[in-house]
Design a protein around this motif. Structure first.
Motif, PDB file in Angstrom:
ATOM      1  N   GLY A  15       0.813  -1.213   0.000  1.00  0.00           N
ATOM      2  CA  GLY A  15       0.000   0.000   0.000  1.00  0.00           C
ATOM      3  C   GLY A  15       0.843   1.259   0.000  1.00  0.00           C
ATOM      4  O   GLY A  15       0.516   2.243  -0.674  1.00  0.00           O
ATOM      5  N   ILE A  16       1.937   1.229   0.741  1.00  0.00           N
ATOM      6  CA  ILE A  16       2.834   2.386   0.802  1.00  0.00           C
ATOM      7  C   ILE A  16       3.447   2.648  -0.571  1.00  0.00           C
ATOM      8  O   ILE A  16       3.497   3.793  -1.036  1.00  0.00           O
ATOM      9  N   VAL A  17       3.891   1.598  -1.249  1.00  0.00           N
ATOM     10  CA  VAL A  17       4.480   1.751  -2.585  1.00  0.00           C
ATOM     11  C   VAL A  17       3.430   2.230  -3.584  1.00  0.00           C
ATOM     12  O   VAL A  17       3.693   3.119  -4.402  1.00  0.00           O
ATOM     13  N   LEU A  18       2.229   1.690  -3.514  1.00  0.00           N
ATOM     14  CA  LEU A  18       1.164   2.171  -4.399  1.00  0.00           C
ATOM     15  C   LEU A  18       0.873   3.645  -4.138  1.00  0.00           C
ATOM     16  O   LEU A  18       0.618   4.409  -5.075  1.00  0.00           O
ATOM     17  N   GLN A  57       2.918  -8.476 -11.429  1.00  0.00           N
ATOM     18  CA  GLN A  57       2.260  -9.747 -11.756  1.00  0.00           C
ATOM     19  C   GLN A  57       0.773  -9.719 -11.416  1.00  0.00           C
ATOM     20  O   GLN A  57      -0.028 -10.347 -12.090  1.00  0.00           O
ATOM     21  N   ARG A  58       0.410  -8.989 -10.380  1.00  0.00           N
ATOM     22  CA  ARG A  58      -0.999  -8.881  -9.968  1.00  0.00           C
ATOM     23  C   ARG A  58      -1.763  -7.847 -10.797  1.00  0.00           C
ATOM     24  O   ARG A  58      -2.960  -7.674 -10.617  1.00  0.00           O
ATOM     25  N   GLY A  59      -1.066  -7.155 -11.681  1.00  0.00           N
ATOM     26  CA  GLY A  59      -1.728  -6.206 -12.571  1.00  0.00           C
ATOM     27  C   GLY A  59      -2.086  -4.882 -11.930  1.00  0.00           C
ATOM     28  O   GLY A  59      -3.008  -4.206 -12.379  1.00  0.00           O
ATOM     29  N   LEU A  60      -1.349  -4.477 -10.882  1.00  0.00           N
ATOM     30  CA  LEU A  60      -1.656  -3.238 -10.175  1.00  0.00           C
ATOM     31  C   LEU A  60      -0.887  -2.037 -10.723  1.00  0.00           C
ATOM     32  O   LEU A  60      -1.205  -0.894 -10.362  1.00  0.00           O
ATOM     33  N   VAL A  61       0.111  -2.309 -11.550  1.00  0.00           N
ATOM     34  CA  VAL A  61       0.928  -1.238 -12.123  1.00  0.00           C
ATOM     35  C   VAL A  61       1.171  -1.510 -13.601  1.00  0.00           C
ATOM     36  O   VAL A  61       1.090  -2.657 -14.052  1.00  0.00           O
ATOM     37  N   LYS A  75      12.953   0.070 -15.684  1.00  0.00           N
ATOM     38  CA  LYS A  75      11.524  -0.204 -15.651  1.00  0.00           C
ATOM     39  C   LYS A  75      10.876   0.884 -14.792  1.00  0.00           C
ATOM     40  O   LYS A  75      11.147   0.976 -13.596  1.00  0.00           O
ATOM     41  N   VAL A  76      10.047   1.694 -15.430  1.00  0.00           N
ATOM     42  CA  VAL A  76       9.338   2.747 -14.704  1.00  0.00           C
ATOM     43  C   VAL A  76       7.924   2.245 -14.431  1.00  0.00           C
ATOM     44  O   VAL A  76       7.211   1.834 -15.348  1.00  0.00           O
ATOM     45  N   TYR A  77       7.528   2.281 -13.167  1.00  0.00           N
ATOM     46  CA  TYR A  77       6.239   1.772 -12.720  1.00  0.00           C
ATOM     47  C   TYR A  77       5.266   2.928 -12.539  1.00  0.00           C
ATOM     48  O   TYR A  77       5.619   3.963 -11.979  1.00  0.00           O
ATOM     49  N   SER A  78       4.046   2.725 -13.020  1.00  0.00           N
ATOM     50  CA  SER A  78       2.985   3.702 -12.768  1.00  0.00           C
ATOM     51  C   SER A  78       1.740   2.940 -12.332  1.00  0.00           C
ATOM     52  O   SER A  78       1.449   1.849 -12.839  1.00  0.00           O
ATOM     53  N   GLY A  83      -4.673  -0.777  -9.697  1.00  0.00           N
ATOM     54  CA  GLY A  83      -3.825  -0.402  -8.563  1.00  0.00           C
ATOM     55  C   GLY A  83      -4.453   0.693  -7.725  1.00  0.00           C
ATOM     56  O   GLY A  83      -4.367   0.687  -6.494  1.00  0.00           O
ATOM     57  N   ARG A  84      -5.134   1.640  -8.388  1.00  0.00           N
ATOM     58  CA  ARG A  84      -5.827   2.710  -7.655  1.00  0.00           C
ATOM     59  C   ARG A  84      -6.960   2.133  -6.805  1.00  0.00           C
ATOM     60  O   ARG A  84      -7.163   2.557  -5.668  1.00  0.00           O
ATOM     61  N   GLU A  85      -7.681   1.154  -7.351  1.00  0.00           N
ATOM     62  CA  GLU A  85      -8.731   0.489  -6.568  1.00  0.00           C
ATOM     63  C   GLU A  85      -8.126  -0.187  -5.339  1.00  0.00           C
ATOM     64  O   GLU A  85      -8.677  -0.116  -4.246  1.00  0.00           O
ATOM     65  N   GLN A  86      -7.006  -0.847  -5.551  1.00  0.00           N
ATOM     66  CA  GLN A  86      -6.318  -1.526  -4.441  1.00  0.00           C
ATOM     67  C   GLN A  86      -5.870  -0.505  -3.398  1.00  0.00           C
ATOM     68  O   GLN A  86      -5.964  -0.753  -2.197  1.00  0.00           O
ATOM     69  N   LEU A  87      -5.395   0.651  -3.857  1.00  0.00           N
ATOM     70  CA  LEU A  87      -4.939   1.691  -2.941  1.00  0.00           C
ATOM     71  C   LEU A  87      -6.116   2.255  -2.130  1.00  0.00           C
ATOM     72  O   LEU A  87      -5.982   2.470  -0.921  1.00  0.00           O
TER      73      LEU A  87
END
Length: 119
Positions: A15-18, A57-61, A75-78, A83-87
């Motif tokens: 959650g912190i990383v998201l 792998q979970r498709g959050l980014v 690799k730049v993550y967004s 991921g927003r739903e998860q956050l």
């Protein structure tokens, strides 16, 4: 407090990383640096990279390979909509837990003061 902090972070680091990625896209080292800036100095870079693999792998980014001045592309993550739903879910859970913990903490304070006054 070190071991207890490590155990608590295991459940919250995703959650912190998201949350970090919700502000702006970043690559692994930038995320680690931001965590350190926020006071999470003991988090190893390898822990962050392993977490990034899992949330990818979970498709959050979403991941974009961006050329690097030194070495292979980064690799730049967004954060993406999933991921927003998860956050959002993370913040809801965090708020619930924080409220309950604070309630218990203050209940303990009342118990302590009652015990002291009773003596």
């Amino acid at each position: 407090m070190g071991n207890q902090m490590t155990e608590m972070l295991k459940g919250t680091l995703e959650g912190i990383v998201l949350a970090i990625l919700s502000v702006q896209p970043a690559y692994g080292y930038e995320i680690t640096a931001r965590l350190r800036d926020e006071g999470f100095a003991e988090i190893a870079e390898g822990t962050v990279y392993a977490l990034l693999v899992r949330i990818e792998q979970r498709g959050l980014v979403d991941v974009e390979k961006v050329p690097s001045e030194k070495g292979p592309p980064r690799k730049v993550y967004s954060i993406n909509p999933q991921g927003r739903e998860q956050l959002v879910e993370f913040w809801g859970t965090w708020s619930f837990l924080a409220e309950r913990i604070e309630h218990l903490r203050h209940a303990d304070d009342i118990t302590d003061s009652t015990t002291i006054e009773g003596n």
